[in-house]
Structures are given as structure tokens and as C-alpha cells.
Scaffold this active site. Structure first.
Site, PDB file in Angstrom:
ATOM      1  N   ASN A   1       2.002  10.618  -6.301  1.00 28.69           N
ATOM      2  CA  ASN A   1       2.461  10.414  -4.925  1.00 28.69           C
ATOM      3  C   ASN A   1       3.975  10.275  -4.854  1.00 28.69           C
ATOM      4  O   ASN A   1       4.625  10.809  -3.947  1.00 28.69           O
ATOM      5  CB  ASN A   1       1.814   9.155  -4.336  1.00 28.69           C
ATOM      6  CG  ASN A   1       0.411   9.425  -3.819  1.00 28.69           C
ATOM      7  OD1 ASN A   1       0.028  10.569  -3.612  1.00 28.69           O
ATOM      8  ND2 ASN A   1      -0.355   8.366  -3.615  1.00 28.69           N
TER       9      ASN A   1
ATOM     10  N   PHE B   1       0.861  -1.182   0.000  1.00 33.72           N
ATOM     11  CA  PHE B   1       0.000   0.000   0.000  1.00 33.72           C
ATOM     12  C   PHE B   1       0.891   1.224   0.000  1.00 33.72           C
ATOM     13  O   PHE B   1       1.804   1.324   0.825  1.00 33.72           O
ATOM     14  CB  PHE B   1      -0.916  -0.016   1.225  1.00 33.72           C
ATOM     15  CG  PHE B   1      -1.829  -1.224   1.269  1.00 33.72           C
ATOM     16  CD1 PHE B   1      -3.108  -1.149   0.772  1.00 33.72           C
ATOM     17  CD2 PHE B   1      -1.375  -2.433   1.788  1.00 33.72           C
ATOM     18  CE1 PHE B   1      -3.952  -2.254   0.807  1.00 33.72           C
ATOM     19  CE2 PHE B   1      -2.209  -3.546   1.828  1.00 33.72           C
ATOM     20  CZ  PHE B   1      -3.502  -3.464   1.328  1.00 33.72           C
ATOM     21  N   GLU B   2       0.592   2.180  -0.892  1.00 36.40           N
ATOM     22  CA  GLU B   2       1.563   3.240  -1.159  1.00 36.40           C
ATOM     23  C   GLU B   2       1.832   4.150   0.035  1.00 36.40           C
ATOM     24  O   GLU B   2       2.850   4.812   0.072  1.00 36.40           O
ATOM     25  CB  GLU B   2       1.110   4.064  -2.356  1.00 36.40           C
ATOM     26  CG  GLU B   2      -0.217   4.765  -2.136  1.00 36.40           C
ATOM     27  CD  GLU B   2      -0.994   4.909  -3.425  1.00 36.40           C
ATOM     28  OE1 GLU B   2      -1.220   3.885  -4.089  1.00 36.40           O
ATOM     29  OE2 GLU B   2      -1.365   6.030  -3.753  1.00 36.40           O
ATOM     30  N   LEU B   3       0.944   4.203   1.010  1.00 35.38           N
ATOM     31  CA  LEU B   3       1.247   5.074   2.149  1.00 35.38           C
ATOM     32  C   LEU B   3       2.324   4.476   3.047  1.00 35.38           C
ATOM     33  O   LEU B   3       2.782   5.129   3.987  1.00 35.38           O
ATOM     34  CB  LEU B   3      -0.018   5.415   2.940  1.00 35.38           C
ATOM     35  CG  LEU B   3      -0.602   4.393   3.907  1.00 35.38           C
ATOM     36  CD1 LEU B   3      -1.763   5.024   4.644  1.00 35.38           C
ATOM     37  CD2 LEU B   3      -1.018   3.137   3.252  1.00 35.38           C
TER      38      LEU B   3
END
Lengths: 255, 289
Positions: free
Chosen positions: B107, A50-52
């Protein structure tokens, strides 16, 4: 009347794209549930990124509304800064990634930025890339999931947020992308497989028809030689989906 | 050394923010979003702000709708579990309540831009976004060729926020801040910023922090204000303290479809509420769960 929603069909199809042992960028919404289905059926050793900053080898214990929900953090095998998981993606350590979009074209380019007008004054402002463009640029394989209508499946996207195959074979290499590209496009009406940089219709959902897919696609889609109806999810898979999303928040919402 | 940095939220916003500045906020993505700080910015009528962040859920939407924002430097603006951000759409499509500028990122590139800022580098080379239209829309990136292997790279220039705002579970009085759960790009953002304001669920004795200093996100040397503000992140979650209030996000989405609806929501939950304690009293008894 088939009692399976388009969302459930999409989740079941998406789950099949995850292979056992793979590291997969899971993303949001339907793919979160596809990861659960894959883990509990054919891919028990798949790992979700998950990118976070999260890496999980077990799905979260409850339905996730965002990847940052406390249930997705609790029990994670690793929680680091975003740069570390994005770094794994850029290194080529991630086999597959999921992504959705507002617009997709026949070459798998996705637009989630804006439709119509100029960038600073669009007709419709969309949320933007998030991590989607990074996954599309850097994962070895891209799995695209989105609603299907003529406004969404267009001949050419007006803005490439997340690169697919550009204008066709060889484009990704020309622009300098190190690898990857879409392997499959799963929609509310059917499943397209990418062959030589172009989406080829492989199946249409039993809730739809070949004619409906054609009428809802902004280009004349190429058909696989053995184009056929999408296989319905098994009872086991439906039970997993409905057990995880009992109110149908993600799998039975209006698209 | 002592309590010079300890203050209230209203005082921190009054002293350390000003019109026109750039603020990095919501850097952990979906969790630990300092909504209390954003609401105080709105109450103190800050204007012409540049917001910097990856995905700050509806915090950016609220500041845009309240007319506080001149530019958004971000990867995504919307409502994560509900869909599009209505205020963001109105601002960009119609110039309501005012025209804003968008500086597009992904991001990864906003993370790299803040990393460059954090380590004093002019840029970070990357392979992401090659072939995407984002670099052209952003306008500050440059495409180049690696002198080492001849491959194409995108150069992402440093972003240097005037201020970073960090919410966390605990900090000491010097602002040594420990955030449990995803950091997203919090560390890069805080280190890239000129100054940092910390909102802690609890301010704790120094020893509770310094016994495990590797958990500290940013050293107190960067921090100018430490505010103890319980539930500062509601409706976003703070790990180990409280979960995400999904329905609050969905109610916001339904309530803000029109400008009038947003104005009514803002009056109800922000401008007519003097501080966070009053906001929490208004939420009770449904919150905390």
C-alpha cells in the site's frame, strides 16, 4: 470441553500486546476486536491507526467487516490521506502493528503473496501485501496472528512478503530496515515469543496441547523454559468479545 | 464554462476509455469503490487493461474474471471480508479466462509511486520493503544509498495512469470533486493520471463546492467527465450516503467459486443489466437499507 473458541483466545492474547497510550496499526479481522478489548480493559489511552487514513481513539460503535466501514469513519479523531499515516509509520511514530499471513517461518517472515510455482504462475495465488509489508518493515513491534497448521508454519517461507528477522539476528540491520521485527506470534494453537530472531513457544492453548503444537509446526519449535497452557480469557474479556462480535463472524469462523 | 463535462456513465466509458489503457480505480481502499464504472467497462467489453490501485475489494476480481485485464499493479487483490478472490486465483494459477501479469506493490509503495507521478518526480525514496521479496517480484524498483546519511533506501518509480476514476458524494459541473471519508490514495492517483472521470452521488451548484475548496480532492482542470450516478459504489460504502453491503460481498464470494458460477453471476448482475438504474431496481427492496 472449554467453551472458548480459538478466535476468542487469539483476540484475548492479542489485546494483551497493546500497551496503554500506544499508537497501534490495527489492521483487519481479529486485531480489530483485540483493539476494542484493550481499549475497554487495560489500555484506555491506546490509539488505533488504519492505513486507509484513519486515526481513532475510540473503537467503532459496531462490528467492522472492513476498516473502511462507515462506522469506522464516524467518530474518528482524524481522517487524512494514506501517505500521512504511512508517513507516521515510516517516521517511527507507531509502537506496534498487527498482521496476519498465510505462511510464517521460524524467523517470523510472512508470505501473503503466492505459494509454489513462479510469481506470475503460482500454485496458489494469495491476495498480496496490502499494508502488511509496510507494517512489518516500519512498526517498532509486530504482532502476528494466524491459523496454525504444518502448511502455514513452515521452516522457510517461499516468498517474503513481510520481513521478519530474515535468516536470524542482525538481518534486519543488514538489509537496511530502520527498526522493528515480530515480537509475538499468536496462533490458533499457542503463543510464540521471538527471542534472538526466532519463535519460542511460550504457551499452548488449553483447547490444544503441546504435542498438537509440535505436530502442527513445520519445524521443531524451541520451547520456553516455563512453557505452559495459555491463560483463559476472563469473563469480562469474553463478554467484551462476544458483545462486539455476537454472531462470531470473526471469532468463531472456520479458519 | 458550462455543462460540457456532464454526461452519462455509458458515454464517459465510451469516450474516455480504450483497450490497453491503464486505469487507477478503487483508490480510497474499501470505501467509495466505483463499481458502476467497472460494470460499464465490462459491458463495453474493454480489453487488455492495466488496473492500478491499492486494495479495490472485489472490483479487480470482477474485471479480471470478465477478461478485461492484462496487468494488475496493486498491493492486494481479493475479497476483503470474505477471503481470496476466486477470479484472480483462476487467472494467475490457470490462465482462466486469460493470463494476467501482476506487478506487486505494498500500500505504501503504490501510494509513493502515484505521489511521484502527481508531483512530477521520477521516484520517491523509502525505507519500506527492504528485505521483502516484493521489490524483486515487481522488477521496477531500485535499491540505493541515500547521499545524505548513507542509509539504504528503496527507490519507487513514478506510476502515471492514463485515467483515474473517482467516486464521491458531490461535485460541480466542472468536476471539482469532494469526497468525505477516507481518501486513501485518491488524491495522488487523480493528480498522477492524465485524465480523471468523476462519479458523483450528486452534482451540485458550484457555490456548494467553492465555499469550502479545501475539501476538494482534485481540481476540475484534471477532470474530463462528470457523471451523476447515485449508489455508484454499491456494495462498497459511501460515507454519509450508504453503508457497506457486507452480505453482497459474501454472496459474490460463494457464487464465484467456479468459472461457471462467476459467469452466471456476471450475466445476472452486469451484462444482462443495461445500466445502474436497472441494477438498483434489481437490488430493491433489500437496498438501500
Amino acid at each position: 470441553m472449554i467453551d472458548v473458541s480459538a478466535g476468542e483466545l487469539m483476540v484475548a492474547q492479542a489485546a494483551r500486546e497493546i500497551r496503554d497510550g500506544e499508537k497501534v496499526f490495527v489492521g483487519m479481522r481479529l486485531p480489530l476486536i483485540a483493539f476494542v478489548v484493550a481499549k475497554r480493559t487495560h489500555a484506555p489511552n491506546a490509539v488505533g491507526l488504519f492505513e486507509l487514513g484513519l486515526v481513532r481513539d475510540e473503537p467503532a460503535a459496531e462490528l467492522l467487516y472492513t476498516m473502511g466501514d462507515t462506522a469506522n469513519v464516524d467518530g474518528a479523531m482524524w481522517c487524512g490521506p494514506m501517505l500521512d499515516v504511512m508517513g507516521m509509520l515510516q517516521r517511527g511514530d507507531v509502537e506496534a502493528g498487527f498482521i496476519g499471513g498465510a505462511e510464517v517461518d521460524r524467523h517470523g517472515n510472512l508470505n501473503t503473496t503466492a505459494i509454489g510455482g513462479e510469481r506470475q504462475r503460482p500454485a496458489v495465488a494469495l491476495p498480496g501485501s496490502g499494508g502488511g509489508a509496510d507494517i512489518a518493515s516500519l512498526a517498532k513491534r509486530l504482532i502476528v496472528i494466524m491459523p496454525h497448521d504444518r502448511r502455514r508454519l513452515v521452516e522457510r517461507v517461499s516468498f517474503i512478503t513481510s520481513p521478519g528477522y530474515g535468516d536470524g539476528p542482525g538481518w534486519r540491520e543488514r538489509v537496511g530496515l530502520p527498526r522493528g521485527g515480530p515480537s509475538v506470534l499468536i496462533t490458533t494453537l499457542g503463543v510464540f515469543r521471538f527471542v534472538d530472531g526466532e519463535a519460542v513457544l511460550e504457551t499452548y492453548h488449553p483447547t490444544a496441547s503441546l504435542d498438537e503444537v509440535r505436530a502442527s509446526t513445520g519445524w521443531e519449535p524451541k520451547l520456553a523454559r516455563d512453557v505452559r497452557a495459555t491463560e483463559l480469557p476472563s469473563g469480562e474479556v469474553l463478554d467484551i468479545i462476544r458483545g462486539y462480535d455476537p454472531k462470531g463472524f470473526w471469532t468463531r469462523r472456520e479458519t | 464554462m458550462g455543462t460540457a463535462k456532464r454526461t452519462t456513465l455509458a458515454d464517459a466509458v465510451a469516450r474516455f476509455t480504450r483497450d490497453g489503457m491503464s486505469i487507477a480505480i478503487g483508490l480510497a481502499l474499501e470505501p467509495a469503490i466505483p463499481f458502476a464504472f467497472a460494470h460499464e467497462l465490462i459491458r463495453q467489453r474493454r480489453r487488455d487493461l492495466e488496473l492500478i490501485g491499492p486494495i479495490s475489494d472485489v472490483l479487480f476480481d470482477q474485471l479480471i474474471g470478465a477478461g478485461c485485464v492484462r496487468r494488475v499493479t496493486a498491493a492486494w487483490v481479493g475479497n476483503v471480508s470474505a477471503g481470496l478472490g476466486h477470479c484472480y486465483r483462476r487467472a494467475l494459477e490457470q490462465g482462466v479466462p486469460r493470463r494476467i501479469e501482476v506487478r506487486d506493490h505494498s500500500n505504501f509503495t503504490i501510494a509513493q509511486a502515484l505521489l511521484a507521478g502527481a508531483i512530477g518526480a521520477p521516484f520517491i525514496p523509502t525505507r519500506t520493503l527492504l528485505g521483502s521479496d516484493i521489490p524483486r517480484a515487481n522488477g521496477t524498483f531500485r535499491e540505493s544509498v541515500s547521499p545524505f546519511d548513507g542509509t539504504t533506501v528503496l527507490l519507487v518509480p513514478a506510476v502515471l495512469p492514463d485515467l483515474a476514476v473517482i467516486a464521491c458524494q458531490r461535485a460541480d459541473e466542472e468536476g471539482n470533486a469532494q469526497l468525505v471519508g477516507p481518501w486513501g490514495i485518491s488524491r495522488e492517483g487523480a493528480l498522477a493520471a492524465r485524465e480523471v472521470v468523476v462519479l458523483a452521488e450528486r452534482v451540485v451548484p458550484r457555490r456548494e463546492i467553492s465555499s469550502a475548496p479545501n475539501l476538494t480532492l482534485v481540481p476540475g482542470t484534471k477532470v474530463v467527465a462528470v457523471v451523476e450516478e447515485p449508489f455508484a459504489c454499491h456494495p462498497s460504502p459511501l460515507q454519509g450516503a450508504y453503508p457497506r453491503d457486507h452480505e453482497f460481498f459474501h454472496e459474490y464470494h460463494r457464487a464465484t467459486r467456479t468459472r461457471e458460477g462467476f459467469d452466471a453471476w456476471l450475466a445476472d448482475w452486469v451484462t444482462a443489466v443495461p445500466d445502474r438504474a436497472a441494477y438498483l431496481a434489481k437490488l430493491a427492496p433489500r437496498w438501500p437499507p
